[in-house]
Design an enzyme around this catalytic site. Sequence first.
Site, PDB file in Angstrom:
ATOM      1  N   GLY A 275     -72.754  37.680 -45.213  1.00 24.39           N
ATOM      2  CA  GLY A 275     -71.799  36.581 -45.173  1.00 24.39           C
ATOM      3  C   GLY A 275     -72.479  35.253 -45.385  1.00 24.39           C
ATOM      4  N   GLY A 276     -71.682  34.174 -45.311  1.00 26.37           N
ATOM      5  CA  GLY A 276     -72.190  32.853 -45.601  1.00 26.37           C
ATOM      6  C   GLY A 276     -73.256  32.387 -44.634  1.00 26.37           C
TER       7      GLY A 276
ATOM      8  N   GLY B 228     -74.136  44.416 -43.934  1.00 22.91           N
ATOM      9  CA  GLY B 228     -73.120  43.371 -43.846  1.00 22.91           C
ATOM     10  C   GLY B 228     -73.721  42.049 -44.262  1.00 22.91           C
TER      11      GLY B 228
ATOM     12  N   GLY C 202     -75.362  34.551 -42.698  1.00 26.99           N
ATOM     13  CA  GLY C 202     -76.414  35.484 -42.365  1.00 26.99           C
ATOM     14  C   GLY C 202     -76.160  36.882 -42.864  1.00 26.99           C
ATOM     15  N   THR C 203     -77.046  37.807 -42.450  1.00 29.68           N
ATOM     16  CA  THR C 203     -77.032  39.178 -42.936  1.00 29.68           C
ATOM     17  C   THR C 203     -77.296  40.133 -41.778  1.00 29.68           C
ATOM     18  OG1 THR C 203     -77.936  38.380 -45.036  1.00 29.68           O
ATOM     19  CG2 THR C 203     -78.016  40.746 -44.636  1.00 29.68           C
ATOM     20  N   VAL C 204     -76.657  41.301 -41.819  1.00 30.58           N
ATOM     21  CA  VAL C 204     -76.884  42.349 -40.817  1.00 30.58           C
ATOM     22  C   VAL C 204     -77.589  43.523 -41.489  1.00 30.58           C
ATOM     23  CG1 VAL C 204     -75.828  43.948 -39.186  1.00 30.58           C
ATOM     24  CG2 VAL C 204     -74.883  41.672 -39.482  1.00 30.58           C
TER      25      VAL C 204
ATOM     26  N   LYS D 263     -78.947  41.471 -36.551  1.00 33.21           N
ATOM     27  CA  LYS D 263     -78.263  40.331 -37.166  1.00 33.21           C
ATOM     28  C   LYS D 263     -79.277  39.208 -37.382  1.00 33.21           C
ATOM     29  CE  LYS D 263     -74.189  39.130 -35.612  1.00 33.21           C
ATOM     30  NZ  LYS D 263     -73.106  38.500 -34.791  1.00 33.21           N
TER      31      LYS D 263
ATOM     32  N   ASP E  33     -62.929  34.646 -31.169  1.00 33.14           N
ATOM     33  CA  ASP E  33     -62.684  35.094 -32.548  1.00 33.14           C
ATOM     34  C   ASP E  33     -62.213  36.544 -32.550  1.00 33.14           C
ATOM     35  OD1 ASP E  33     -62.486  34.830 -35.269  1.00 33.14           O
ATOM     36  OD2 ASP E  33     -64.603  35.189 -35.661  1.00 33.14           O
TER      37      ASP E  33
END
Length: 760
Positions: free
Chosen positions: A435-436, A433, A438-440, A456, A556
């Site tokens: 995204g803006g 995964g 970070g990374t998983v 994460k 969220d």
Amino acid sequence: MLLPLIILALSARSAAEAAAMQPSEMCLRRCGDVEIPYPFGVGSGCHLETGDWTFVLSCNRSADGRLRVYNYEIEVVDVSVRRGQLRIYSAINPWCYNGSTSAMNGQSNWWYDMSITNFRINDALNRFTVIGCNSLAYILSPNGTAGADRYMTGCMAMCPGAGRLEKENGSCAGVGCCQTAIPAGLNGYQVSFEEKFNTSAIAGFSRCSYAVLVEASAFDFRASYVTTDEFMASNGGQLPLVLDWAIGNNTCEEAKRNASAYACVSANSECVESRYGRGRGYLCNCSAGYDGNPYLLDGCQDINECDESRFRYPCSVPGTCVNTPGGFTCTCPDKTIGNAYNGTCGDNKSQLGWKIAIGISSGVVILIVTASCVYMIHAKRRLAKIKREHFRQHGGLLLFEEMKSRQGLSFALFTQEELEQATNRFDERNVIGKGGNGTVYRGTIAKDNGAVVAIKRCRLATERQKKEFGKEMLILSQINHRNIVKLYGCCLEVEVPMLVYKYIPNGTLYRLIHGGEGGASARRIPFAARVRIAHQAAEALAYLHSWASPPIIHGDVKTSNILLDEDYAAKVSDFGASTLAPADAAQFVTFVQGTCGYLDPEYMRTCRLTDKSDVYSFGVVLLELLTCRKALNLEELEEEKYLSSQFLLAVGEGRLGEILDPQIKGEQSMEVIEQVAELAKQCLEISGEKRPSMREVAEELDRLGKLSLHPWGQPNSGELAALLGGSPSMAADSDQIELSTSTRNISFSDTAYIGIRSPR
């Protein structure tokens, strides 16, 4: 003789083909103040032919004398062959209040689409920037599919007050200005403002909002940008943007097989893979010791390291440097002996001089070895000190003491080395995964008998997050509920802490409902299964609100934050936007955060986050299960852009059947469906006081699940896995924990980012 002749013929042919790719000496190599290095060029025969428009430029010398990307009104600022980058001007997008019409002017919705070239927008050097008051803007993909899949990233700038604004000069952190990272690999975008957030209410203080994708180092925020027209005027309506370019769409290995098209034609050049991965093209670099243009025959020239006018003299004895192809040597003059690199040269007939030279050389060697050992020891101690400081800043000491005092606390503190080993030094092949923020990674913890985990690794952390991280991890570590993803532990000895979660194999509820990557269609989900998943997610949220100590507001709630395990049981995840329930009901959050389409309108209006904000977001999740539609669809009209608005409008006009998923209408009685819809409607009440609690929602879903008249009844976990398509191995790893720009780093954040799902 036959084999040498064949080799000679092939070499001659390759040289001729390479020569045919070279530009004419008559080609224009400067336009205004901008150099035009090959492979770029103006006109036929002056640029590298790759089958697209990447290297084709235009220069109108008779008019403004500016260099532009061919067939586009895009001005080129600088071209770098060595870095493989192109700097262009990016238009600033204004959206202003018109006093004569008492309304906001129309949006320009500026497009940038370079899909017919091999340019990519550099995600490391550029940032999407919004300036204004209560201004929400985002960028869309111009070549994405219809609907929410085109929605990429954005942020919201707030203005708590003029006094606070004046203190923010030079800082773009949410007050009057916000910035957010962009996904990697984009070749185009469109800028757009959210019309529900405009500056008409504060036109006297801040008439205009601005949005621009800009090179981060070229932008410095000033408070006057918010209150005056200085931002547009001082920058001429545009700011620099960095593009990466590459040749073709082959790897280096594939490109070398086609000698006639291979672009690295200079001797002493080498091929480098594009930073965007396999199949995204390649670049050419001069080899070590050479400099110049690797795309030209003999373009890479030897660097004369002995040239004192350009470099620091490399030898310890003057006049001893001798340049060699790709390097240099330090040679003592004739009839002398010694070490010209880092010693002296002396008369070789003088035994005394020789002994002195040997002594000096030995002393230098000993000194270097000693200095190296001292440096290594110092560096090791410095690294250990930095790790200890990070551990202390993140509340590690408090967390460690609590772990010792609380027997049976199932929480681990991992070292950086353990997580690097688990992910093979964070190998890109283990990414599940991105995204803006970070990374998983998927990892395997060796000390836990090879337990598979999700790690994460985030990019940013505020000072408040660093100070409160340890305390918040202690609270989250005590959450123990069958429908909440288990947090195993964290790593605190790095600049931004890393979290270690249990690995959940069957992806997200979003993917189950709407389909996965590559356009894969959604699976057929029985109505009873939908109610069951909703009930499990509601139980998890009710636990957080009512039984966690202290209570926790998720902040969220959305289908991409509800994971599904091997039996398709719901697991609520991603507490990046969570916060502790305030003891004082009058407490406010500093900035609005969450995901568009799920945000509680009362929360956006009052800046007060409550447990009823989670109830509203969960109501949108129920709508997705009932309709199989996405929470936000930017292609629809304004009143139908949000799924919640569509639903409430349909219910109010007695058209509930039109918005429902046709599948459930055919398998379930309308009476039960209408009761679920009524529950969703109650969750979507504008006033938070009129909404039910999550405990009441969970109890009602439990009752409705038992009322289900489906022939299969209410399936258990194993039966549900069979209904939805079989084994856990079928699920995509990439949906383990969806890290989008809506992820709020790794702690309970008060950042100004507005969460927007990044396209896969």
